[in-house]
Design a protein around this motif. Structure first.
Motif, mmCIF file in Angstrom:
data_model
loop_
_atom_site.group_PDB
_atom_site.id
_atom_site.type_symbol
_atom_site.label_atom_id
_atom_site.label_comp_id
_atom_site.label_asym_id
_atom_site.label_seq_id
_atom_site.Cartn_x
_atom_site.Cartn_y
_atom_site.Cartn_z
ATOM 1 N N ARG A 72 0.819 -1.220 0.000
ATOM 2 C CA ARG A 72 0.000 0.000 0.000
ATOM 3 C C ARG A 72 0.849 1.265 0.000
ATOM 4 N NH1 ARG A 72 -5.158 0.285 0.939
ATOM 5 N NH2 ARG A 72 -4.814 2.328 1.880
ATOM 6 N N ASP A 74 2.465 2.595 2.393
ATOM 7 C CA ASP A 74 2.333 3.370 3.626
ATOM 8 C C ASP A 74 3.664 3.386 4.346
ATOM 9 O OD1 ASP A 74 -0.289 3.986 3.231
ATOM 10 O OD2 ASP A 74 -1.097 2.545 4.648
ATOM 11 N N SER A 195 -1.366 6.680 9.721
ATOM 12 C CA SER A 195 -2.221 5.679 9.072
ATOM 13 C C SER A 195 -2.355 4.449 9.965
ATOM 14 C CB SER A 195 -1.640 5.275 7.722
ATOM 15 O OG SER A 195 -0.551 4.390 7.879
#
Length: 314
Positions: A72, A74, A195
């Motif tokens: 992702r 992140d 996140s």
């Protein structure tokens, strides 16, 4: 109407239905994975000491979280200037509470553990009032009274006494719930920009190393006596309960309102009690069923204040 138009119309009818079905399945997945976590812990600590079991669970989950973060794109590390918060999360959300949960389940049934941990929303409410100055409604206070009154009756029905080891198990589980609640509130105040994946990935790895290292030093586990069933429980906890449940919960965050999704914490204890009682061969008495239902009802009231609901209806 042409065939193409009819197909298009059918697709428009089906899509909301399929989306609702997917959301329902994901919600059920989270309830099942978190509801079976408690039985998984119970099986793991049958032959693995609590510190070592908690560490192994996180070490199994850590590579999958890192992979998920990389896919992702992140960040793995917390933002600059939040090192103190990172240490707080690593210790107070992952390390200490999960050891306490594992220790508690060496003395307490998996179903009762889930019911005890379901008190966490009440502690979140209390910390939110103290630290975030959020309002507490009268209906929420009534819900707290109903919930903790029912919890007291559950402990009486289960025969937990002050002079028995189960009492210390109960205290350990409640302490873990308090720590998790405090972390949720502090995160709302200081870590809202982080996140969800970043929040979990590196802390779970460091907590795993810390717990496993302490387990080797203090518990001196004998790996040769660990049963195959306990190993499978650890693998399940690391992959399904931790990573799988997390991914499903993460997807649901974008599909459901936080209030609706928060009812996962009310529903999963039901699964835990039923599954745990079946596995451990315990009979669910009418008194236990009644007080468990009242406990969950009381805590549900704290999540949706009647005053707010009536105002929204108006």
């Amino acid at each position: 109407m042409s065939t193409t138009s009819a197909a298009f119309s059918t697709d428009k009818i089906r899509k909301p239905w399929l989306a609702g079905l997917l959301t329902g399945l994901l919600f059920l997945c989270v309830c099942l994975s978190w509801g079976t976590t408690w039985l998984g812990i119970k099986i793991a600590v049958e032959t693995v000491p609590p510190l070592t079991a908690a560490g192994l669970r996180f070490l199994i989950a850590f590579p999958l979280f890192i992979t998920f973060a990389l896919v992702r794109r992140d960040p793995i590390f917390f933002p600059r200037g939040t090192q103190g918060f990172f240490v707080f999360v690593t210790l107070m959300y992952f390390s200490v509470p999960y050891y306490l949960l594992n220790y508690g389940e060496t003395h307490v049934s998996s179903g009762l553990t889930a019911l005890l941990f379901s008190c966490m929303p009440v502690f979140i409410l209390a910390f939110s009032a103290l630290l975030l100055k959020e309002r507490i409604y009268l209906s929420q206070i009534i819900g707290i009274v109903i919930g903790f009154g029912s919890l007291y009756m559950i402990l009486r029905v289960q025969g937990v006494r002050v002079d028995r080891a189960e009492f210390w198990g109960v205290l350990a589980i409640l302490a873990a719930a308090v720590m998790h609640a405090l972390c949720y509130v502090i995160t709302k105040k200081k870590g809202a920009q982080i996140s969800v994946i970043t929040y979990n990935a590196l802390p779970i790895g460091i907590a795993g190393l810390l717990l496993f290292g302490l387990g080797l030093a203090m518990e001196e586990p004998q790996f040769s006596v660990i049963s195959e069933r306990s190993w499978w429980a650890l693998i399940y906890l690391g992959i399904c309960a931790s990573v799988g449940g997390f991914i499903a919960y993460f997807v649901l965050l974008k599909r459901l309102s936080p209030v609706v999704l928060s009812f996962v914490f009310i529903i999963f204890p039901v699964f835990a009690v039923i599954i745990g009682s079946w596995y451990e061969g315990q009979f669910i008495s009418p008194e236990l069923a009644l007080y468990s239902a009242l406990l969950l009802l009381g805590f549900a009231i704290t999540k949706v204040p009647v005053e707010q609901w009536l105002a929204a209806r108006r």
